[in-house]
Design a protein around this motif. Structure first.
Motif, mmCIF file in Angstrom:
data_model
loop_
_atom_site.group_PDB
_atom_site.id
_atom_site.type_symbol
_atom_site.label_atom_id
_atom_site.label_comp_id
_atom_site.label_asym_id
_atom_site.label_seq_id
_atom_site.Cartn_x
_atom_site.Cartn_y
_atom_site.Cartn_z
ATOM 1 N N GLU A 786 -28.553 -14.495 92.190
ATOM 2 C CA GLU A 786 -28.527 -13.033 92.051
ATOM 3 C C GLU A 786 -27.284 -12.599 91.290
ATOM 4 O OE1 GLU A 786 -28.819 -8.934 94.764
ATOM 5 O OE2 GLU A 786 -28.999 -10.912 95.701
ATOM 6 N N GLN A 810 -32.483 -15.702 88.909
ATOM 7 C CA GLN A 810 -33.766 -15.205 89.430
ATOM 8 C C GLN A 810 -33.795 -13.688 89.564
ATOM 9 O OE1 GLN A 810 -34.881 -17.092 93.088
ATOM 10 N NE2 GLN A 810 -36.727 -15.868 93.361
ATOM 11 N N ASN A 811 -32.741 -13.092 90.119
ATOM 12 C CA ASN A 811 -32.693 -11.647 90.348
ATOM 13 C C ASN A 811 -31.501 -11.053 89.614
ATOM 14 O OD1 ASN A 811 -34.905 -11.428 92.305
ATOM 15 N ND2 ASN A 811 -33.557 -12.625 93.650
ATOM 16 N N HIS A 813 -29.762 -7.373 88.448
ATOM 17 C CA HIS A 813 -29.728 -5.919 88.638
ATOM 18 C C HIS A 813 -28.620 -5.365 87.738
ATOM 19 C CE1 HIS A 813 -31.998 -6.627 92.432
ATOM 20 N NE2 HIS A 813 -31.231 -7.700 92.490
ATOM 21 N N SER A 824 -35.817 -7.303 86.275
ATOM 22 C CA SER A 824 -35.831 -6.665 87.575
ATOM 23 C C SER A 824 -34.606 -5.789 87.697
ATOM 24 C CB SER A 824 -35.874 -7.722 88.667
ATOM 25 O OG SER A 824 -34.821 -7.652 89.530
#
Length: 840
Positions: A786, A810-811, A813, A824
């Motif tokens: 993340e 993967q993630n 922000h 995402s």
């Protein structure tokens, strides 16, 4: 019904006291203090009067009326005789009379509030309003089937007002456990709310709230100022009007339960005078409340569809999305009536049950209670009883705190530790780790909600219905006691207290075998040394003593006789200047909390005798004495130095802390460097540095072979920092899992060696406006799952341009206005507001 003139008399008393204080009379100190107590008590007694005037017959209020009138007359006489009252004898006479009136009024108000609680159908709890906490975090992965409801509420809040009203009210109405608050959080965190409103506020409304509470909390949100310093409604009203003027804002009122509440109607009228545009979102179970406050739109929340119920059940029972493998469970999920809380609990019960125990759950009587009476408590009780005994007892003791209380994992675990609730068959497992394991089990079983991981601690609270159950289960062991009320014999051994004030009561109704005393006061409550001494002298077996927010100058020596004491909380005492030497006799002490004791300037010379001390939080004016004592606390695992402005250097003093696992340095303005011997702390796992304005983190790598085991590194508001501590971080390259860099305005580049931290799983960078890019080679961080970059627009733009550098994560922000094409994005906000507790 009672006469509404009583609350008007109370208002007149408050105004008279304000006028009297403005003239700065030369009264003796005891008289001034007693007038101040009368002022605070009358402000609080208005809560009881607002209830009594509408619910109690006139004859029940005659004594209260006489006392209020006597107080009003006494103050008028005091004002007129002001010059003569400077005389010692007259001053003493007025002091005794006002004290007698105040105590009579206080007892009457407490009795009225107790009578009111007995009339209510459910389990209720009177508690200090400032303990109620608001939390707008919601995990969208655990929400199913609410998209349409969310859009309806958002459209209601954003639509043009056809009546040109300043304040419009939208309500979410539904039964307990249906997900009203969850829906409101989805709305609150939507980006459209941020774009439309200048200000967003969320207030969890206690059962016994008054207008003062709503105004104070709203002012706090609107200005970020401490509302406890604002005493009178009249003054607060004008300040609130000014704070909200020319603003468009959204205000959520969660858990409004009282019908025909004049407080709420008055509050709406106040907002109409203050705001440019106010949208009020009210969460309630009662349609009548929606009607009473002039709702424009009312959204009645229905149960989930069967499909969404099944998806939610499977997530909690199996941890993955629904499929056709679970057709045999369809019938029982249908019994949940679409109530999300019931579905979650059913999933937990299924997960915890073996096949032989599932049939009794499937055919249990509680389904009829749910479907016919909307009563979830029997099902909650079954879920509670399915817990192992050690978790049941831990959960029961959460009832010592008020409904809606936001728990801090550090404090709760050490509370359990003090009471010997933490047990393990593995002798090598630390007590703190056992407590964390217990919490994780309770999180997984959905007993706590609004769980937020802050990196080095968690916050969470009990669902209101779960709290009612736990309160009932714990009634023989744990009680919350109003000190203004005389009780019959109390045999419970774990007590928390409210209605705290100084006095000469001997507490004869409390068993001397008491094991826990919890007193938290906000606003801060002055008490005498003799008040504290009565508790520490009588109850010799206590293991936990919390006096947070109580203001006294000297801790009595009788505390040294508490041989079993393991947890001592003296936090936020602004009067205490030195710590009694008697504290060094507490050989069993594990937890000592002196957070916010800003005048503390002297420590005992033998603190090293606290051989079992594991957890220490300190605010102090001491410069050298603390440094000298710290190095001998070999059992210490947690150290938080908060606002120790006179602390200069800890170098050479850390090496002895061989068991230290968490070190928090916060608000230590005169520290320029981290202590060199921090590298000797081989057990250190979490390092958090916050608001140390002059601290330079630069620590160059050395040739030593020593390895560190840091797992969490977090820095906040270090505006002089231009580098990261290479020595600490690279020595922890194989263990560091989480890093957060927040509000470091002078940090312009990240070091290239950052990519050597191959165990890093989560990286957060917030409000670092001068950072322009991540280092090359981020693809080497294969464990990174993340990456979150917020309020750092230049860095976000750089990441979008160099996507290949972070494509393996993967993630991701990023700032949404810049990184609109990222795979995402998250615009969710988490706001945790506490009152008497100061959180890092």
């Amino acid at each position: 019904m009672g006469d509404p003139v009583l609350s008007s008399i109370a208002t007149n008393i408050l105004e008279t006291i304000t006028e009297l204080e403005s003239k700065k009379p030369c009264f003796l100190r005891n008289l001034r203090r007693e007038i101040k107590k009368l002022q605070g008590m009358v402000s609080m007694v208005k809560v009881a009067l607002l209830y009594a005037e509408t619910q109690l017959p006139q004859n029940r209020l005659e004594d209260s009326a006489m006392m209020l009138i006597a107080a009003e007359d006494m103050l008028h006489k005091l004002a007129s005789d002001r010059p003569q009252v400077c005389n010692f004898i007259l001053s003493f006479i007025f002091y005794r009379k006002i004290m007698w009136i105040r105590k009579r009024l206080d007892g009457m108000a407490a009795t009225i509030m107790r009578d009111r609680d007995q009339d209510l159908p459910d389990i209720k709890c009177v508690y200090p309003r400032d303990w109620v906490v608001s939390d707008t975090f919601v995990d969208t992965c655990e929400v199913f089937g609410r998209d349409a409801d969310k859009e309806k509420v958002i459209n209601s809040l954003l639509k043009t007002n056809p009546y040109e009203l300043t304040v419009t009210v939208t309500t979410i109405v539904g039964k307990g456990g249906i997900g009203k608050t969850t829906l409101a959080k989805l709305v609150y965190n939507d980006k459209r709310m941020d774009d439309h409103f200048d200000l967003k506020m969320w207030i969890c409304v206690p059962v016994d709230f008054d207008i003062f509470f709503l105004m104070r909390r709203t002012y706090c949100f609107a200005t970020n100022q401490n509302p406890d310093k604002l005493i009178l409604v009249r003054d607060l009203e004008s300040l609130l009007t000014e704070a909200l003027s020319r603003k468009k804002f959204l205000l959520v009122l969660d858990n409004v339960v009282n019908e025909n509440d004049d407080n709420l109607n008055y509050f709406v009228k106040l907002l109409q005078r203050s705001a440019d545009e106010c949208k009020l979102l009210v969460i309630t179970h009662n349609n009548q409340i929606a009607s009473d406050i002039g709702t424009i739109d009312s959204h009645v929340l229905e149960g989930l569809s069967h499909k969404d119920s099944m998806s939610l059940f499977v997530k909690y029972a199996f941890g993955y999305q629904a499929n056709n493998e679970h057709q045999d469970l369809i019938e029982i999920v249908e019994k949940c009536d679409g109530i999300p809380l019931v579905v979650k609990i059913l999933g937990v019960l299924y997960q915890c049950s073996d096949p032989g125990n599932w049939l009794p759950i499937k055919d249990n009587y509680f389904w009829r209670e749910i479907q016919e009476n909307n009563n979830i408590l029997p099902m909650l009780k079954l879920c509670y009883e399915s817990l192992p005994s050690h978790l049941q007892i831990c959960l029961k003791h959460c009832s010592l705190f008020p409904k809606g209380f936001c728990f801090n994992s550090h404090y709760l675990i050490h509370y359990w530790m003090a009471q010997d609730f933490l047990h393990s068959g593995d002798n090598n497992e630390e007590l703190e780790d056992i407590g964390e394991r217990y919490l994780k089990e309770l999180f997984l079983k959905n007993f706590f909600q609004d769980v937020v991981n802050h990196g080095y601690y968690s916050t969470f609270k009990l669902h209101d219905l779960m709290y009612d159950l736990v309160l009932k289960e714990a009634e023989n062991d744990c009680k919350r006691v109003d000190l203004r009320v005389i009780y019959p014999k109390i045999r419970a051994q774990y007590l928390s207290f409210h209605g705290i004030e100084d006095g000469d009561t001997e507490f004869s109704y409390i068993e001397p075998s008491l094991l826990a005393i919890i007193m938290k006061s906000s606003p801060f409550q002055p008490v005498t040394q003799s008040f504290v001494n009565r508790w520490t002298s009588k109850f010799k077996q206590i293991r936990l003593l919390c006096l947070s927010g109580l203001q006294f100058e000297v801790l009595p020596d009788s505390v040294g006789s508490l041989e079993q004491l393991r947890y001592l909380d003296l936090s936020w005492n602004l009067n205490m200047m030195e710590l009694s030497e008697a504290i060094c006799k507490l050989k069993s002490l594990q937890t000592l909390i002196l957070l916010g004791c800003s005048r503390l300037k002297k420590f005992p010379e033998n603190m090293r005798k606290l051989i079992n001390l594991r957890y220490l939080e300190i605010t102090t004016k001491v410069r050298h004495q603390l440094e000298n004592e710290l190095e001998y606390l070999h059992s210490l695992q947690f150290l938080h130095l908060y606002s120790c402005h006179h602390l200069l250097d800890l170098s050479g003093k850390m090496q002895g802390l061989i068991n230290l696992r968490t070190f928090i340095l916060q608000g230590c303005d005169n520290m320029f460097f981290l202590p060199d011997d921090i590298t000797y702390l081989e057990r250190l796992e979490k390092l958090v540095i916050h608001s140390c304005s002059n601290l330079n983190l630069t620590m160059d790598l050395q040739e030593e072979d020593r390895r560190l085991n840091l797992k969490v590194f977090m820095i906040y508001e270090l505006h002089q920092t231009i580098d990261l501590p290479q020595l600490i971080l690279q020595k922890s390259a194989n263990t560091l899992e989480y890093m957060r860099i927040d509000s470091c305005s002078s940090l312009t580049t990240l070091p290239p060696w950052l990519t050597d931290l191959t165990s890093l799983q989560k990286l957060e960078i917030v409000s670092c406006s001068e950072l322009s890019s991540l280092p090359c080679g981020m693809e080497k961080l294969t464990a990174l799952k993340e990456l979150k970059i917020q309020k750092s627009p230049t860095l976000s733009e750089s990441c979008r341009r160099n996507w290949s550098n972070i494509d393996h994560v993967q993630n991701i922000h990023l700032d949404p206005e810049i990184a609109s094409s990222s795979r995402s994005m998250s615009n969710s906000m988490c706001i945790v507001s506490a009152t008497w507790i100061s959180e890092v």
